[in-house]
Write a protein that holds these residues in place. Structure first.
Motif, PDB file in Angstrom:
ATOM      1  N   GLY A  55      24.154  57.470  40.683  1.00  0.00           N
ATOM      2  CA  GLY A  55      23.835  56.742  39.258  1.00  0.00           C
ATOM      3  C   GLY A  55      22.375  56.312  38.854  1.00  0.00           C
ATOM      4  N   PHE A  56      21.688  56.286  37.922  1.00  0.00           N
ATOM      5  CA  PHE A  56      20.164  56.170  37.686  1.00  0.00           C
ATOM      6  C   PHE A  56      20.785  54.513  37.190  1.00  0.00           C
ATOM      7  N   ASN A  57      19.858  53.324  37.070  1.00  0.00           N
ATOM      8  CA  ASN A  57      20.639  52.232  36.744  1.00  0.00           C
ATOM      9  C   ASN A  57      19.087  51.973  35.970  1.00  0.00           C
ATOM     10  N   THR A  58      18.896  52.456  34.588  1.00  0.00           N
ATOM     11  CA  THR A  58      17.298  52.225  34.008  1.00  0.00           C
ATOM     12  C   THR A  58      17.746  50.767  33.262  1.00  0.00           C
ATOM     13  N   TYR A  59      17.707  50.025  33.226  1.00  0.00           N
ATOM     14  CA  TYR A  59      17.542  49.134  32.186  1.00  0.00           C
ATOM     15  C   TYR A  59      15.922  48.992  31.600  1.00  0.00           C
ATOM     16  N   SER A  60      15.190  48.778  31.971  1.00  0.00           N
ATOM     17  CA  SER A  60      13.816  49.441  31.379  1.00  0.00           C
ATOM     18  C   SER A  60      13.158  50.192  31.178  1.00  0.00           C
ATOM     19  N   ASN A  61      12.518  49.975  29.630  1.00  0.00           N
ATOM     20  CA  ASN A  61      11.817  51.427  29.630  1.00  0.00           C
ATOM     21  C   ASN A  61      10.609  51.823  30.409  1.00  0.00           C
ATOM     22  N   SER A  62      10.466  51.200  30.857  1.00  0.00           N
ATOM     23  CA  SER A  62       9.648  51.840  32.488  1.00  0.00           C
ATOM     24  C   SER A  62      10.318  52.727  33.198  1.00  0.00           C
ATOM     25  N   ALA A  63      11.627  51.852  33.480  1.00  0.00           N
ATOM     26  CA  ALA A  63      12.549  52.447  34.269  1.00  0.00           C
ATOM     27  C   ALA A  63      13.423  54.022  33.689  1.00  0.00           C
ATOM     28  N   LYS A  64      13.311  53.849  32.314  1.00  0.00           N
ATOM     29  CA  LYS A  64      13.605  55.174  32.064  1.00  0.00           C
ATOM     30  C   LYS A  64      13.038  56.000  31.654  1.00  0.00           C
ATOM     31  N   GLN A  65      11.753  56.081  31.910  1.00  0.00           N
ATOM     32  CA  GLN A  65      10.547  56.379  32.066  1.00  0.00           C
ATOM     33  C   GLN A  65      10.162  57.301  33.756  1.00  0.00           C
ATOM     34  N   LYS A  66      10.200  56.082  34.547  1.00  0.00           N
ATOM     35  CA  LYS A  66       9.694  56.541  35.618  1.00  0.00           C
ATOM     36  C   LYS A  66      10.965  57.431  36.359  1.00  0.00           C
ATOM     37  N   MET A  67      12.267  56.934  36.193  1.00  0.00           N
ATOM     38  CA  MET A  67      12.876  57.447  36.555  1.00  0.00           C
ATOM     39  C   MET A  67      13.735  58.710  36.412  1.00  0.00           C
ATOM     40  N   LEU A  68      13.660  58.501  34.907  1.00  0.00           N
ATOM     41  CA  LEU A  68      14.458  59.851  34.568  1.00  0.00           C
ATOM     42  C   LEU A  68      13.978  60.868  33.602  1.00  0.00           C
ATOM     43  N   GLY A  69      12.493  60.621  33.611  1.00  0.00           N
ATOM     44  CA  GLY A  69      11.655  61.008  32.010  1.00  0.00           C
ATOM     45  C   GLY A  69      11.569  61.016  31.353  1.00  0.00           C
ATOM     46  N   VAL A  70      11.959  59.971  30.877  1.00  0.00           N
ATOM     47  CA  VAL A  70      12.322  60.166  29.014  1.00  0.00           C
ATOM     48  C   VAL A  70      10.764  59.928  28.657  1.00  0.00           C
ATOM     49  N   SER A  71      10.244  60.118  28.071  1.00  0.00           N
ATOM     50  CA  SER A  71       9.020  60.037  27.332  1.00  0.00           C
ATOM     51  C   SER A  71       8.530  59.145  26.334  1.00  0.00           C
ATOM     52  N   ASP A  72       7.870  57.952  26.358  1.00  0.00           N
ATOM     53  CA  ASP A  72       6.853  56.761  25.893  1.00  0.00           C
ATOM     54  C   ASP A  72       7.028  57.625  24.378  1.00  0.00           C
ATOM     55  N   ASP A  73       6.854  58.931  23.763  1.00  0.00           N
ATOM     56  CA  ASP A  73       7.013  59.195  22.359  1.00  0.00           C
ATOM     57  C   ASP A  73       8.343  58.435  22.117  1.00  0.00           C
ATOM     58  N   LEU A  74       9.524  59.343  23.048  1.00  0.00           N
ATOM     59  CA  LEU A  74      10.456  59.478  21.862  1.00  0.00           C
ATOM     60  C   LEU A  74      11.041  58.000  21.906  1.00  0.00           C
ATOM     61  N   LEU A  75      10.966  56.864  23.229  1.00  0.00           N
ATOM     62  CA  LEU A  75      10.959  55.134  22.954  1.00  0.00           C
ATOM     63  C   LEU A  75      10.709  54.561  22.249  1.00  0.00           C
ATOM     64  N   GLU A  76       8.812  54.828  21.552  1.00  0.00           N
ATOM     65  CA  GLU A  76       8.522  54.173  20.433  1.00  0.00           C
ATOM     66  C   GLU A  76       8.282  54.788  19.274  1.00  0.00           C
ATOM     67  N   THR A  77       9.217  55.983  18.982  1.00  0.00           N
ATOM     68  CA  THR A  77       9.787  56.736  18.493  1.00  0.00           C
ATOM     69  C   THR A  77      10.517  56.062  17.206  1.00  0.00           C
ATOM     70  N   PHE A  78      12.174  56.581  18.474  1.00  0.00           N
ATOM     71  CA  PHE A  78      13.385  55.809  18.251  1.00  0.00           C
ATOM     72  C   PHE A  78      14.188  54.221  18.817  1.00  0.00           C
ATOM     73  N   GLY A  79      13.022  54.148  19.671  1.00  0.00           N
ATOM     74  CA  GLY A  79      14.072  53.056  20.353  1.00  0.00           C
ATOM     75  C   GLY A  79      14.835  53.605  21.295  1.00  0.00           C
ATOM     76  N   ALA A  80      14.848  52.266  22.682  1.00  0.00           N
ATOM     77  CA  ALA A  80      15.656  52.611  23.445  1.00  0.00           C
ATOM     78  C   ALA A  80      17.393  52.736  23.170  1.00  0.00           C
ATOM     79  N   VAL A  81      17.605  52.421  22.115  1.00  0.00           N
ATOM     80  CA  VAL A  81      19.339  52.489  21.914  1.00  0.00           C
ATOM     81  C   VAL A  81      19.157  53.788  20.552  1.00  0.00           C
TER      82      VAL A  81
END
Length: 171
Positions: A55-81
């Protein structure tokens, strides 16, 4: 005390473990608003190591990026939710594990943090499966209601995520 978690959650986790074991599938989860609740439910089941990889517990945006490779662009454009970020989380969990299926959960459990477009109770889910094409994306947004407590929203989100981990049955 037999179980640490509500029986509704444990019973569904038991079904997930049993059916995935029978199907020869390994699973992982990428959790944000549930904070590891789905992983906890799965590991409440004796023998879950046959099925549950990680399990990946990625509560912060930073954790989503570092642990799962979620791009900064996705987070900025669409938001974490968002469906885009949930899909990125699920894909990242699948790629960073030796699993057959990964489910991601991200949302606003409250009581604060909601917006007009993403009110408290909004939770987004995505499922990624090994060897499936991008056209087979499974992603959905639920609104469990801003009248629910944080605990109720997180429980409902965990139940939906466990349902997504059930193998598809061919009838």
């Amino acid at each position: 005390m037999d179980n640490l978690l509500p029986s509704q959650l444990v019973d569904l986790a038991q079904k997930v473990v049993t059916l995935n074991r029978a199907a020869g599938r390994r699973v992982s989860v990428a959790e944000s608003c549930t904070g590891g609740l789905v992983a906890a439910a799965l590991t409440e089941i004796a023998g879950s190591s046959d099925v549950f990889e990680c399990g990946f517990n990625t509560y912060s945006n930073s954790a989503k990026q570092k642990m799962l490779g979620v791009s900064d662009d996705l987070l900025e454009t669409f938001g974490a939710v968002s469906i885009a970020v949930a899909w990125g989380m699920a894909q990242g969990a699948l790629e960073r594990s030796e699993c057959d299926v990964a489910v991601a959960i991200t949302g606003v459990a409250g009581p604060g943090g909601g917006t007009e477009k993403k009110p408290v109770g909004t939770v987004v889910f995505a499922k990624a499966e090994k060897d499936k094409s991008l056209e087979d994306v499974v992603a959905d947004r639920h609104n469990f209601g801003d009248d629910k407590s944080r605990a109720e929203i997180r429980l409902q989100a965990a139940l939906v995520a466990l349902e997504l981990l059930l193998p598809e049955t061919s009838e």
